[in-house]
Design a protein around this motif. Structure first.
Motif, PDB file in Angstrom:
ATOM      1  N   SER A 392      42.206 -13.548  -4.754  1.00  0.00           N
ATOM      2  CA  SER A 392      41.858 -13.964  -6.110  1.00  0.00           C
ATOM      3  C   SER A 392      40.367 -13.705  -6.320  1.00  0.00           C
ATOM      4  N   THR A 393      39.926 -13.748  -7.555  1.00  0.00           N
ATOM      5  CA  THR A 393      38.513 -13.513  -7.856  1.00  0.00           C
ATOM      6  C   THR A 393      37.971 -14.652  -8.712  1.00  0.00           C
ATOM      7  N   ASP A 394      36.653 -14.815  -8.656  1.00  0.00           N
ATOM      8  CA  ASP A 394      35.949 -15.772  -9.500  1.00  0.00           C
ATOM      9  C   ASP A 394      34.712 -15.106 -10.066  1.00  0.00           C
ATOM     10  N   ARG A 395      34.446 -15.373 -11.341  1.00  0.00           N
ATOM     11  CA  ARG A 395      33.280 -14.773 -11.992  1.00  0.00           C
ATOM     12  C   ARG A 395      32.004 -15.232 -11.334  1.00  0.00           C
ATOM     13  N   VAL A 396      31.932 -16.516 -10.977  1.00  0.00           N
ATOM     14  CA  VAL A 396      30.817 -17.058 -10.207  1.00  0.00           C
ATOM     15  C   VAL A 396      31.405 -17.892  -9.080  1.00  0.00           C
ATOM     16  N   TRP A 397      30.603 -18.112  -8.034  1.00  0.00           N
ATOM     17  CA  TRP A 397      31.083 -18.943  -6.927  1.00  0.00           C
ATOM     18  C   TRP A 397      29.977 -19.840  -6.438  1.00  0.00           C
ATOM     19  N   PRO A 398      30.287 -21.148  -6.234  1.00  0.00           N
ATOM     20  CA  PRO A 398      31.531 -21.818  -6.588  1.00  0.00           C
ATOM     21  C   PRO A 398      31.789 -21.743  -8.093  1.00  0.00           C
ATOM     22  N   PRO A 399      33.053 -21.902  -8.507  1.00  0.00           N
ATOM     23  CA  PRO A 399      33.387 -21.718  -9.926  1.00  0.00           C
ATOM     24  C   PRO A 399      32.703 -22.751 -10.814  1.00  0.00           C
ATOM     25  N   ALA A 400      32.537 -22.380 -12.073  1.00  0.00           N
ATOM     26  CA  ALA A 400      32.008 -23.318 -13.053  1.00  0.00           C
ATOM     27  C   ALA A 400      32.897 -24.560 -13.083  1.00  0.00           C
ATOM     28  N   GLY A 401      32.267 -25.708 -13.182  1.00  0.00           N
ATOM     29  CA  GLY A 401      33.015 -26.959 -13.198  1.00  0.00           C
ATOM     30  C   GLY A 401      33.199 -27.577 -11.835  1.00  0.00           C
ATOM     31  N   THR A 402      32.724 -26.910 -10.783  1.00  0.00           N
ATOM     32  CA  THR A 402      32.794 -27.506  -9.450  1.00  0.00           C
ATOM     33  C   THR A 402      31.790 -28.648  -9.371  1.00  0.00           C
ATOM     34  N   ALA A 403      32.239 -29.792  -8.915  1.00  0.00           N
ATOM     35  CA  ALA A 403      31.367 -30.964  -8.861  1.00  0.00           C
ATOM     36  C   ALA A 403      31.663 -31.779  -7.609  1.00  0.00           C
ATOM     37  N   THR A 404      30.621 -32.253  -6.975  1.00  0.00           N
ATOM     38  CA  THR A 404      30.775 -33.100  -5.795  1.00  0.00           C
ATOM     39  C   THR A 404      31.455 -34.410  -6.183  1.00  0.00           C
ATOM     40  N   THR A 405      32.476 -34.753  -5.447  1.00  0.00           N
ATOM     41  CA  THR A 405      33.259 -35.950  -5.714  1.00  0.00           C
ATOM     42  C   THR A 405      33.266 -36.832  -4.479  1.00  0.00           C
ATOM     43  N   VAL A 406      32.972 -38.105  -4.641  1.00  0.00           N
ATOM     44  CA  VAL A 406      32.995 -39.046  -3.529  1.00  0.00           C
ATOM     45  C   VAL A 406      34.421 -39.546  -3.341  1.00  0.00           C
ATOM     46  N   VAL A 407      34.976 -39.277  -2.168  1.00  0.00           N
ATOM     47  CA  VAL A 407      36.329 -39.698  -1.822  1.00  0.00           C
ATOM     48  C   VAL A 407      36.223 -40.667  -0.649  1.00  0.00           C
ATOM     49  N   ASN A 408      36.909 -41.789  -0.759  1.00  0.00           N
ATOM     50  CA  ASN A 408      36.753 -42.862   0.205  1.00  0.00           C
ATOM     51  C   ASN A 408      38.004 -43.077   1.043  1.00  0.00           C
ATOM     52  N   PRO A 409      37.842 -43.265   2.363  1.00  0.00           N
ATOM     53  CA  PRO A 409      38.983 -43.644   3.186  1.00  0.00           C
ATOM     54  C   PRO A 409      39.297 -45.123   2.988  1.00  0.00           C
ATOM     55  N   VAL A 410      40.568 -45.448   2.871  1.00  0.00           N
ATOM     56  CA  VAL A 410      41.000 -46.838   2.725  1.00  0.00           C
ATOM     57  C   VAL A 410      42.070 -47.123   3.764  1.00  0.00           C
ATOM     58  N   SER A 411      42.211 -48.384   4.125  1.00  0.00           N
ATOM     59  CA  SER A 411      43.163 -48.754   5.169  1.00  0.00           C
ATOM     60  C   SER A 411      44.591 -48.569   4.679  1.00  0.00           C
ATOM     61  N   GLY A 412      45.500 -48.413   5.649  1.00  0.00           N
ATOM     62  CA  GLY A 412      46.894 -48.168   5.325  1.00  0.00           C
ATOM     63  C   GLY A 412      47.819 -49.086   6.087  1.00  0.00           C
TER      64      GLY A 412
END
Length: 667
Positions: A392-412
């Motif tokens: 696949s191709t992308d006009r820019v890399w990382p693609p526009a709209g890429t944003a750092t997201t904080v994801v948290n581990p939670v107990s199970g």
């Protein structure tokens, strides 16, 4: 350790390459254009260089360039050997030509390419076989190809210093000579001068592994005349080849590598350099001045050349942090750039996408070295292999709209088995594991839903939409050890069936066939025909697509580790390898935190149990679409987002945050 025959280790697209015979019909017209059209006007009208010059009658010569250094301490300036193949006709016509250069330590010890080709010489000492296809293909098209022996290797003076000043100066001095700023001689010890009046000084560097690393290092000097580099599976900081925040990635160090590639002369005279390499790279993982000298990322602001980065996303030799941090630094300084990312490990694109690679490289060099307006710089910035041979191709890399997201581990539901959420775990929530140096990322992933004593695993439920990770992630871990030393690993996993390249196989993602295809012209001593390759495919139930490691003793400083106090909590951030991976709908995304990743880092001196504080542990992941994309893909699959979130017009809760700019994922 480094050095395999295909690499550094010890242990566009619509213009497919046409059959070579088709060029014959265009040769006369193209030659006429070359002869009568001024170079500047030619660039405005010609879109592709043609093979109008004789490879059989090309000039093959050797010169020795003065580096201005005395690495072997013999009181004389070191000279590096430079083997040249260039078309005879342009010089006869009074035309000057550009240079494609590969500076390598491997030309006599280990070979280049999938077939481990070495330089060979005639009775006069002129090169007969130049490894790889570059000279066969580009010399008939009006380029010179230059193969440089790094200092201390093959026919060069000096000592190997593994990415340091001498390595880099070996190639930089040649570019200076090509531009009239350095001296060269017709023999290794003689006084007869050699000049480069046949070239216009415009140079492009290319190479895989150590070769590509030198291209990065030379570009970081800002040397005039270097117009483009094509680093393939290359190192950007030598510390990050040997260590990950203090955790050792390999036994040995730069001195072992130098000893492997050294010429007999260097082995006899370079003991002092070897000692400096040993002293400057302690197995503690502490940062020293040796690593500062070999950190090209810090010098990215000097880069004036365009950069075409190529890397395997599963490269477990030159780990992908090397291209990720280099790319981000180049982006921060506005360097013109392009990138190809494959599913392979440490493999040259000539061996996994041959036709497209040759055609794209041809256009790249035509544009940056010949000045042709062929539009290559306006095409998509990134080509990414999604499945074997599917891109696949992308006009820019990382693609526009890429944003750092904080994801948290939670107990199970069980110890060491948990979930992933946008809201942090409640205070006091913990998960514990004991380092087991016999286990690795694949064994952890295979038992992700089981409560095992050697890892903590956290997963989403099956995604409702595709979720794409593009760039470099970070995982911050707060852990309390039971011993005075501890290593940590963190990996991101796509849990679901897929067919991938067998990157861990003997071919690192490719199979070598018995037929040959030809790329350029041949002579009796240098064939342009190479063994065909195909994708080595493997059906899997999960894919580890990003990983990172650290020595917990480096919690306070990436440059110096300290003993840990058992029972005391420490917080450290692991840098995960750059990647671009789509976790498809129906699959699950997993984060695993564990100790020693067997085969990828070395174990600590003790066997600790670590208790992870989940409320103070989180991953920062560059999702295309940011938190919104994660929330949509996991909608209804895990706990509410909690206070501080906001609702989008579509009703999808997304935490408030500042969106990152494409190409800037350094936080």
């Amino acid at each position: 350790m480094l050095i395999r025959t295909r690499g550094i280790r010890l242990r566009t697209r619509s213009n497919r390459l046409r059959p070579l015979r088709s060029f014959v019909f265009a040769a006369v017209a193209a030659l006429a254009a070359v002869l009568v059209t001024p170079a500047g006007a030619q660039a405005a009208h010609v879109r592709e260089s043609q093979p109008v010059y004789s490879y059989e009658n090309a000039i093959r010569e050797a010169v020795w360039v003065d580096t201005g250094l005395d690495g072997d301490g013999d009181g004389k300036s070191d000279r590096v050997a430079v083997d040249i193949v260039r078309p005879r006709e342009p010089a006869q016509q009074g035309r000057k030509i550009p240079v494609i250069m590969d500076a390598s330590p491997y030309y006599s010890c280990c070979g280049r390419g999938n077939e481990s080709q070495l330089k060979t010489y005639d009775a006069n000492g002129d090169v007969v076989q130049m490894p790889l296809f570059y000279d066969n293909y580009f010399v008939p098209r009006g380029y010179a190809f230059v193969g440089v022996d790094l200092a201390g290797t093959n026919r060069s003076d000096g000592c190997v210093d593994v990415g340091g000043r001498s390595d880099v100066q070996s190639a930089k001095a040649v570019i200076d000579w090509l531009n009239g700023r350095a001296r060269a001689y017709t023999t290794r010890t003689g006084s007869e001068r050699a000049t480069a009046g046949w070239t216009n000084g415009r140079t492009g560097m290319i190479g895989k592994s150590w070769d590509g690393t030198i291209a990065n290092g030379v570009a970081a000097t800002g040397v005039a005349g270097l117009k483009t580099i094509v680093p393939i599976s290359a190192i950007s900081s030598w510390y990050d080849y040997y260590f990950a925040k203090g955790a050792p990635l390999y036994d040995g160090g730069p001195a072992d590598l130098a000893g492997y590639v050294e010429s007999p002369d260097a082995q006899a005279h370079c003991a002092a350099v070897q000692q400096k390499l040993v002293a400057g790279s302690p197995r503690t993982g502490d940062w020293t001045n040796l690593w500062t000298e070999r950190d090209y990322v810090r010098q990215a602001g000097n880069v004036r050349a365009s950069v075409f980065v190529v890397h395997g996303m599963q490269d477990l030799n030159v780990r992908t942090k090397n291209f990720g941090q280099w790319w981000d630094a180049l982006a921060a300084h506005g360097v013109e750039r392009k990138i190809w990312l494959s599913q392979t490990s440490h493999v040259d694109p000539f061996d996994y996408r041959r036709g497209d690679w040759v055609a794209t490289l041809h256009q790249w060099f035509d544009h940056y070295l010949l000045g042709y307006d062929n539009g290559v710089e306006r095409r998509p910035m990134a080509d990414i292999e999604r499945h074997p041979d599917q891109w696949s191709t992308d006009r820019v890399w990382p693609p526009a709209g890429t944003a750092t997201t904080v994801v948290n581990p939670v107990s199970g539901p069980a110890p060491g088995v948990g979930g992933l959420a946008l809201s942090p775990a409640p205070a006091g929530t913990t998960s514990a594991f004991t380092d087991n140096p016999a286990q690795d990322e694949t064994s952890w992933a295979a038992q992700i839903d089981k409560s095992t004593p050697d890892k903590a695993g956290f997963t989403t439920q099956p995604l409702t939409k595709d979720l794409r990770v593009s760039g470099s992630s970070k995982v911050t871990v707060t852990a309390t050890p039971t011993t005075s030393s501890a290593h940590l690993s963190a990996v991101l996993v796509d849990l679901g069936p897929d067919t991938i390249r067998n990157y861990a196989g003997a071919g690192e993602g490719i199979l070598t066939g018995t037929d040959r295809t030809c790329w350029g012209e041949s002579t009796a001593g240098d064939s342009s025909c190479f063994l065909t390759t195909s994708a080595d495919k493997k059906d899997v139930g999960y894919t580890v697509f990003s990983r990172g490691w650290a020595d917990l003793g480096h919690y306070a400083s990436a440059t110096k580790g300290v003993p840990l106090t058992p029972g005391k909590p420490y917080t450290i951030t692991l840098d995960l390898a750059a990647t671009d991976h789509v976790v498809p709908a129906g699959h699950r995304l997993a984060l695993i935190v564990a100790g020693t990743d067997n085969g990828l880092i070395n174990p600590p001196t003790s066997t600790p149990t670590l208790t992870v504080d989940l409320a103070r542990t989180a991953a920062k992941v560059p999702f295309v679409g940011g938190p919104w994309a994660f929330a949509r893909a996991t909608s209804g699959t895990h706990p509410q987002l909690g206070a501080g979130s906001s609702l989008t017009p579509k009703g999808v809760p997304v935490p408030r945050m500042t969106q990152r700019l494409p190409g800037d994922l350094r936080r």
